[in-house]
Design a protein around this motif. Sequence first.
Motif, short mmCIF file in Angstrom:
data_model
loop_
_atom_site.label_atom_id
_atom_site.label_comp_id
_atom_site.label_asym_id
_atom_site.label_seq_id
_atom_site.Cartn_x
_atom_site.Cartn_y
_atom_site.Cartn_z
N ILE A 31 0.84 -1.20 0.00
CA ILE A 31 0.00 0.00 0.00
C ILE A 31 0.88 1.25 0.00
O ILE A 31 0.56 2.24 -0.68
N ASP A 32 1.98 1.22 0.74
CA ASP A 32 2.90 2.38 0.74
C ASP A 32 3.50 2.61 -0.64
O ASP A 32 3.66 3.76 -1.06
N ASP A 33 3.82 1.53 -1.36
CA ASP A 33 4.35 1.67 -2.72
C ASP A 33 3.30 2.31 -3.64
O ASP A 33 3.62 3.20 -4.44
N ILE A 34 2.07 1.87 -3.52
CA ILE A 34 0.99 2.42 -4.36
C ILE A 34 0.76 3.89 -4.02
O ILE A 34 0.61 4.74 -4.90
N ASN A 35 0.76 4.21 -2.72
CA ASN A 35 0.56 5.60 -2.30
C ASN A 35 1.69 6.50 -2.77
O ASN A 35 1.45 7.65 -3.13
N SER A 36 2.92 6.00 -2.76
CA SER A 36 4.03 6.84 -3.24
C SER A 36 3.91 7.10 -4.73
O SER A 36 4.26 8.19 -5.20
N GLN A 37 3.37 6.16 -5.48
CA GLN A 37 3.13 6.40 -6.91
C GLN A 37 2.02 7.43 -7.10
O GLN A 37 2.11 8.28 -7.98
N LEU A 38 1.01 7.38 -6.26
CA LEU A 38 -0.10 8.34 -6.37
C LEU A 38 0.33 9.74 -5.93
O LEU A 38 -0.24 10.72 -6.39
N ARG A 39 1.31 9.83 -5.05
CA ARG A 39 1.78 11.12 -4.57
C ARG A 39 2.80 11.76 -5.50
O ARG A 39 3.30 12.84 -5.21
N GLY A 40 3.13 11.11 -6.59
CA GLY A 40 4.12 11.66 -7.53
C GLY A 40 3.67 13.01 -8.07
O GLY A 40 2.53 13.21 -8.44
N GLY A 41 4.58 13.98 -8.05
CA GLY A 41 4.27 15.31 -8.55
C GLY A 41 3.86 16.29 -7.47
O GLY A 41 3.77 17.49 -7.72
#
Length: 186
Positions: free
Chosen positions: A142-152
């Motif tokens: 979930i942390d990996d997915i959230n870090s991708q969503l927080r990109g930018g």
Amino acid sequence: PEIDPATGLPVEAAPAPDATVAPIQEAAPAAPVENPYGLTALFKNGDYVTWSVGIVLAVMMIGSWLIFITKWLSSGRLIGQAKSGQRLWSAGSLEDGVSRLDKRNVFRALAEDAQAAADQYSQVSSQVSLSEWVSGALNRSIDDINSQLRGGNAFLATVASSAPFVGLMGTVYGILKALLNIGLSG
């Protein structure tokens, strides 16, 4: 004199056209006037400071719009994946549910990570329970997915904090330049 039947007043005869009076000439269409306040005039008459402020603001605007569009598309894709993720719960087994999901579905990745953690549990010492082991693996996923969503977000935060100051600097410089031009013109 002739009498107008509608009004009862005498009608005067129209004077004959005078040959000495020249007919009215239509004015030639005026050449288009260039807007002195448009972007074209700004970059044509501006200097390096004007150009650099304009370019910095344009880069910040374009970057912000690109991030907005990619986040909008990725959130729409994630919502669609969540709807298709319901197939996971209606399956008879976890392997069956995972096979029903698309390979790029984040919920499939979560389910595969949970399955892999459960398979690896037998190799771990008995100090950790199965639920803690699987929960840890799911939290990492979930942390990996959230870090991708927080990109930018870092770029957006930088733009949000610095754009007003860049714009203010351009405004102050423009006012200074205008006042100098007024002073030089007398």
